[in-house]
Design a protein around this motif. Structure first.
Motif, PDB file in Angstrom:
ATOM      1  N   GLU A  54       0.869  -1.324  -0.054  1.00 30.54           N
ATOM      2  CA  GLU A  54      -0.105  -0.045  -0.125  1.00 30.54           C
ATOM      3  C   GLU A  54       0.779   1.364   0.103  1.00 30.54           C
ATOM      4  OE1 GLU A  54      -3.321   1.818   2.995  1.00 30.54           O
ATOM      5  OE2 GLU A  54      -3.193  -0.476   2.688  1.00 30.54           O
ATOM      6  N   TYR A  55       0.461   2.184  -0.959  1.00 25.96           N
ATOM      7  CA  TYR A  55       1.539   3.592  -1.088  1.00 25.96           C
ATOM      8  C   TYR A  55       0.776   4.539  -0.832  1.00 25.96           C
ATOM      9  CZ  TYR A  55       5.136   0.760  -3.538  1.00 25.96           C
ATOM     10  OH  TYR A  55       5.899  -0.278  -4.032  1.00 25.96           O
ATOM     11  N   HIS A  56       1.547   5.244   0.089  1.00 27.16           N
ATOM     12  CA  HIS A  56       0.760   6.881   0.423  1.00 27.16           C
ATOM     13  C   HIS A  56       2.044   7.733   0.136  1.00 27.16           C
ATOM     14  CE1 HIS A  56      -2.031   4.843   2.773  1.00 27.16           C
ATOM     15  NE2 HIS A  56      -1.146   3.958   3.247  1.00 27.16           N
ATOM     16  N   ARG A  57       1.503   9.111  -0.098  1.00 28.59           N
ATOM     17  CA  ARG A  57       2.453  10.205  -0.030  1.00 28.59           C
ATOM     18  C   ARG A  57       1.999  11.409   0.300  1.00 28.59           C
ATOM     19  NH1 ARG A  57       3.238  14.364  -3.654  1.00 28.59           N
ATOM     20  NH2 ARG A  57       5.364  14.612  -4.398  1.00 28.59           N
ATOM     21  N   VAL A  58       3.041  12.385   0.857  1.00 21.39           N
ATOM     22  CA  VAL A  58       2.870  13.436   1.347  1.00 21.39           C
ATOM     23  C   VAL A  58       3.927  14.384   0.941  1.00 21.39           C
ATOM     24  CG1 VAL A  58       1.605  12.823   3.605  1.00 21.39           C
ATOM     25  CG2 VAL A  58       4.254  13.251   3.528  1.00 21.39           C
ATOM     26  N   SER A  59       3.497  15.712   0.612  1.00 25.55           N
ATOM     27  CA  SER A  59       4.436  16.409   0.168  1.00 25.55           C
ATOM     28  C   SER A  59       5.302  17.309   0.938  1.00 25.55           C
ATOM     29  CB  SER A  59       3.352  17.547  -0.674  1.00 25.55           C
ATOM     30  OG  SER A  59       4.364  18.377  -1.727  1.00 25.55           O
ATOM     31  N   LEU A  60       6.540  17.390   0.682  1.00 23.49           N
ATOM     32  CA  LEU A  60       7.134  18.382   1.568  1.00 23.49           C
ATOM     33  C   LEU A  60       8.591  18.790   0.510  1.00 23.49           C
ATOM     34  CD1 LEU A  60       8.063  19.397   4.371  1.00 23.49           C
ATOM     35  CD2 LEU A  60       9.334  17.290   4.837  1.00 23.49           C
ATOM     36  N   ALA A  61       8.860  19.923   0.322  1.00 18.60           N
ATOM     37  CA  ALA A  61      10.111  20.373  -0.257  1.00 18.60           C
ATOM     38  C   ALA A  61      11.058  20.278   0.545  1.00 18.60           C
ATOM     39  CB  ALA A  61       9.775  21.774  -0.789  1.00 18.60           C
ATOM     40  N   ASP A  62      12.054  19.896   0.212  1.00 21.12           N
ATOM     41  CA  ASP A  62      13.656  19.878   1.031  1.00 21.12           C
ATOM     42  C   ASP A  62      14.115  21.104   0.990  1.00 21.12           C
ATOM     43  OD1 ASP A  62      15.648  19.146   2.662  1.00 21.12           O
ATOM     44  OD2 ASP A  62      16.475  17.540   1.078  1.00 21.12           O
ATOM     45  N   SER A  63      13.623  21.953   1.981  1.00 21.16           N
ATOM     46  CA  SER A  63      14.205  23.367   2.017  1.00 21.16           C
ATOM     47  C   SER A  63      14.005  23.857   3.543  1.00 21.16           C
ATOM     48  CB  SER A  63      13.077  24.471   1.187  1.00 21.16           C
ATOM     49  OG  SER A  63      13.257  25.528   1.542  1.00 21.16           O
ATOM     50  N   PRO A  64      15.064  24.502   3.911  1.00 23.70           N
ATOM     51  CA  PRO A  64      15.062  25.093   5.468  1.00 23.70           C
ATOM     52  C   PRO A  64      13.737  25.728   5.665  1.00 23.70           C
ATOM     53  CG  PRO A  64      17.330  25.432   4.402  1.00 23.70           C
ATOM     54  CD  PRO A  64      16.354  24.894   3.350  1.00 23.70           C
ATOM     55  N   SER A  65      13.193  26.629   4.734  1.00 27.83           N
ATOM     56  CA  SER A  65      11.908  27.375   5.312  1.00 27.83           C
ATOM     57  C   SER A  65      10.697  26.301   5.184  1.00 27.83           C
ATOM     58  CB  SER A  65      11.837  28.543   4.147  1.00 27.83           C
ATOM     59  OG  SER A  65      11.591  27.816   2.553  1.00 27.83           O
ATOM     60  N   SER A  66      10.492  25.070   4.663  1.00 26.68           N
ATOM     61  CA  SER A  66       9.420  24.348   4.684  1.00 26.68           C
ATOM     62  C   SER A  66       9.117  23.883   5.965  1.00 26.68           C
ATOM     63  CB  SER A  66       9.918  23.067   3.719  1.00 26.68           C
ATOM     64  OG  SER A  66      10.102  23.221   2.387  1.00 26.68           O
ATOM     65  N   SER A  67       7.631  24.002   6.365  1.00 25.06           N
ATOM     66  CA  SER A  67       7.116  23.758   7.755  1.00 25.06           C
ATOM     67  C   SER A  67       6.907  22.188   7.829  1.00 25.06           C
ATOM     68  CB  SER A  67       5.888  24.465   7.761  1.00 25.06           C
ATOM     69  OG  SER A  67       5.301  23.987   9.204  1.00 25.06           O
ATOM     70  N   ILE A  68       7.450  21.652   8.802  1.00 30.84           N
ATOM     71  CA  ILE A  68       7.210  20.185   8.874  1.00 30.84           C
ATOM     72  C   ILE A  68       5.954  19.821   9.716  1.00 30.84           C
ATOM     73  CG2 ILE A  68       9.471  19.617   8.523  1.00 30.84           C
ATOM     74  CD1 ILE A  68       9.848  19.185  11.608  1.00 30.84           C
TER      75      ILE A  68
END
Length: 170
Positions: A54-68
């Motif tokens: 089963e596959y899932h995906r969440v979006s997150l840019a690898d940038s110091p300003s991206s909120s986790i």
């Protein structure tokens, strides 16, 4: 030469949570050998999905300003559901492109513990700062007192050498 998923992926929270690169998410033999039931992609998508996983995906840019914060909430929900699946025998591979920044960020226990288990981890300074704040809030201390991780793996491992020597003296 491309690294095999079996050697480039790490079991970070036994027996159920693995970290690795995007290539591991499409590696049928790796997923079968480790009995992986779920894959969580952080940003990067695998080339192809493997039947029975089963596959899932969440979006997150690898940038110091991206909120986790929102991504970590979603990822924790997905990880918890995966571990409870299959009569609580579910196993999950969490990956990003290389398995060194975004995916370890969302699998946080304590940054220092993850780094010890998977020395390839090298979160960007923005992610590391947010993790340290979260860790202080949850545990009242930080496990890794640096503002930026060294780029070389040997230098990251050296962060623990002095600590390990001190622990043997006490």
């Amino acid at each position: 030469m491309r690294e095999k998923a079996s050697t480039s992926s790490s079991l970070v929270i036994p027996p159920s949570i693995y970290l690795g690169p995007c290539s591991a998410a499409s590696d049928k033999s790796f997923l079968a050998a480790k009995m992986i039931t779920h894959v969580l992609s952080i940003g990067a998508s695998p080339k192809e999905n493997v039947d029975g996983v089963e596959y899932h995906r969440v979006s997150l840019a690898d940038s110091p300003s991206s909120s986790i914060s929102n991504v970590c909430d979603s990822a924790c929900t997905i990880i918890d559901a995966a571990l409870k699946s299959k009569d609580a025998t579910g196993r999950i591979l969490v990956h990003c492109s290389a398995g060194i920044s975004r995916s370890p960020t969302v699998v946080v226990a304590r940054p220092g513990e993850i780094l010890r288990l998977r020395p390839q981890v090298s979160q960007n300074s923005g992610f590391l700062g947010q993790l340290k704040e979260l860790e202080m809030e949850l545990f009242g201390s930080v496990s890794l007192d640096v503002d930026e991780l060294p780029k070389r793996e040997t230098d990251r491992l050296a962060l623990f050498e002095a600590e390990d020597v001190a622990d043997t003296r006490t």
